[in-house]
Scaffold this motif. Sequence first.
Motif, PDB file in Angstrom:
ATOM      1  N   ILE A 298      54.477  62.790  36.238  1.00 30.15           N
ATOM      2  CA  ILE A 298      55.327  61.476  36.137  1.00 30.15           C
ATOM      3  C   ILE A 298      55.266  60.353  37.448  1.00 30.15           C
ATOM      4  N   SER A 299      54.997  60.900  38.477  1.00 30.64           N
ATOM      5  CA  SER A 299      54.765  59.985  39.500  1.00 30.64           C
ATOM      6  C   SER A 299      53.242  59.149  39.241  1.00 30.64           C
TER       7      SER A 299
ATOM      8  N   ALA B 256      49.957  67.247  32.879  1.00 27.44           N
ATOM      9  CA  ALA B 256      49.809  66.212  31.619  1.00 27.44           C
ATOM     10  C   ALA B 256      51.043  65.753  30.818  1.00 27.44           C
ATOM     11  N   GLU B 257      52.111  66.839  30.893  1.00 36.32           N
ATOM     12  CA  GLU B 257      53.163  66.590  30.002  1.00 36.32           C
ATOM     13  C   GLU B 257      53.962  65.329  30.666  1.00 36.32           C
ATOM     14  N   GLY B 258      54.429  65.653  32.012  1.00 35.83           N
ATOM     15  CA  GLY B 258      54.838  64.518  32.908  1.00 35.83           C
ATOM     16  C   GLY B 258      54.061  63.268  32.758  1.00 35.83           C
ATOM     17  N   LEU B 259      52.909  63.257  32.872  1.00 35.61           N
ATOM     18  CA  LEU B 259      52.167  62.174  32.871  1.00 35.61           C
ATOM     19  C   LEU B 259      51.957  61.019  31.298  1.00 35.61           C
ATOM     20  N   LEU B 260      51.863  62.015  30.289  1.00 34.76           N
ATOM     21  CA  LEU B 260      52.034  61.388  28.901  1.00 34.76           C
ATOM     22  C   LEU B 260      53.529  60.950  28.847  1.00 34.76           C
ATOM     23  N   THR B 261      54.289  61.701  29.239  1.00 35.81           N
ATOM     24  CA  THR B 261      55.999  61.145  29.001  1.00 35.81           C
ATOM     25  C   THR B 261      56.005  59.816  29.519  1.00 35.81           C
ATOM     26  N   ASN B 262      55.654  59.656  30.624  1.00 34.81           N
ATOM     27  CA  ASN B 262      55.953  58.369  31.361  1.00 34.81           C
ATOM     28  C   ASN B 262      55.089  57.267  30.826  1.00 34.81           C
ATOM     29  N   VAL B 263      53.804  57.455  30.759  1.00 33.72           N
ATOM     30  CA  VAL B 263      52.571  56.402  30.337  1.00 33.72           C
ATOM     31  C   VAL B 263      52.824  55.943  28.886  1.00 33.72           C
ATOM     32  N   LEU B 264      53.408  56.971  28.265  1.00 35.51           N
ATOM     33  CA  LEU B 264      53.710  56.518  26.626  1.00 35.51           C
ATOM     34  C   LEU B 264      55.018  56.039  26.467  1.00 35.51           C
ATOM     35  N   ASN B 265      55.518  55.315  27.479  1.00 36.10           N
ATOM     36  CA  ASN B 265      56.886  54.731  27.240  1.00 36.10           C
ATOM     37  C   ASN B 265      57.005  53.467  27.834  1.00 36.10           C
ATOM     38  N   PRO B 266      56.854  52.511  26.716  1.00 33.27           N
ATOM     39  CA  PRO B 266      56.612  51.041  27.034  1.00 33.27           C
ATOM     40  C   PRO B 266      57.881  50.390  27.617  1.00 33.27           C
ATOM     41  N   LYS B 267      59.020  50.977  27.542  1.00 35.55           N
ATOM     42  CA  LYS B 267      60.211  50.502  28.190  1.00 35.55           C
ATOM     43  C   LYS B 267      59.930  50.640  29.867  1.00 35.55           C
TER      44      LYS B 267
ATOM     45  N   PRO C  58      63.692  60.548  29.691  1.00 33.57           N
ATOM     46  CA  PRO C  58      62.647  61.518  29.332  1.00 33.57           C
ATOM     47  C   PRO C  58      62.205  62.268  30.644  1.00 33.57           C
ATOM     48  N   ASP C  59      61.815  61.487  31.427  1.00 35.46           N
ATOM     49  CA  ASP C  59      61.139  62.149  32.871  1.00 35.46           C
ATOM     50  C   ASP C  59      61.978  63.264  33.300  1.00 35.46           C
ATOM     51  N   PHE C  60      63.170  62.764  33.345  1.00 32.54           N
ATOM     52  CA  PHE C  60      64.491  63.741  33.911  1.00 32.54           C
ATOM     53  C   PHE C  60      64.360  65.077  33.149  1.00 32.54           C
ATOM     54  N   ALA C  61      64.211  64.967  31.855  1.00 32.09           N
ATOM     55  CA  ALA C  61      64.562  66.197  30.950  1.00 32.09           C
ATOM     56  C   ALA C  61      63.561  66.646  31.079  1.00 32.09           C
ATOM     57  N   VAL C  62      62.149  66.377  30.993  1.00 35.57           N
ATOM     58  CA  VAL C  62      60.823  67.086  31.129  1.00 35.57           C
ATOM     59  C   VAL C  62      60.862  67.761  32.441  1.00 35.57           C
ATOM     60  N   VAL C  63      61.048  67.328  33.464  1.00 30.73           N
ATOM     61  CA  VAL C  63      61.073  68.065  34.892  1.00 30.73           C
ATOM     62  C   VAL C  63      62.359  69.072  34.767  1.00 30.73           C
TER      63      VAL C  63
END
Length: 211
Positions: free
Chosen positions: A47-48, A119-130, A23-28
């Motif tokens: 994301i970082s 915020a979109e990048g941050l949430l995409t990463n932080v909301l990923n328990p994997k 998802p991180d790659f797709a968002v960027v």
Amino acid sequence: MTSVTQIAAFGGVVMLGAMSPGPDFAVVVRRSAVSGRRHGMAAAAGISVGVFVWVAAAATGVAALLAASAMAFTVVKVVGAAYLFYLGARALRSALRGGGKPELDLPDPGRRNAWAAFAEGLLTNVLNPKAALFFVALVPQFVGSGALLEDALVLSLIALAGTVAWFLVVANVVGALRRLFTRPAVRRTVDGLTGAALIALGLRLATATRT
């Protein structure tokens, strides 16, 4: 104290993780293609920061608590999957509408758009328990039980630097090709593919387990 060899090895593993499709790659890619290089770089920064948070959490044991708690893991998983569904549905809606003006389809104008991308990048990463599971498995191999706070900080900064370096490259490469992506047919294709990918990743996350 974490050695230089450990730091280099840790940075290499984090970079490989960042380069894997997700998802991180797709968002960027979508932010850079649709809204331009600046917004793609803002999403990369978000994301970082998310990666920094997960590494710090793993080094201090917080992420391990999330991984061990079925309820906490499920809550984060459901919220994260719902957010990916939302991003994917928004991209698919844009594709069905035939593209349009290449800008963030968010109500806040001007400079705040970059913050929205962040915020979109941050949430995409932080909301990923994997991501929590990944770093819970990875970080203890580089910091022992008696690790110092400075060790956790060093690894967190290394993870942040490696992740932002990779995604800034992605954002700039895609941003440099933005004229191509502004073509309606290409824009629809990008929106359609990334939308489908985000929804598929959301489904995968929704069915993920802690094992």
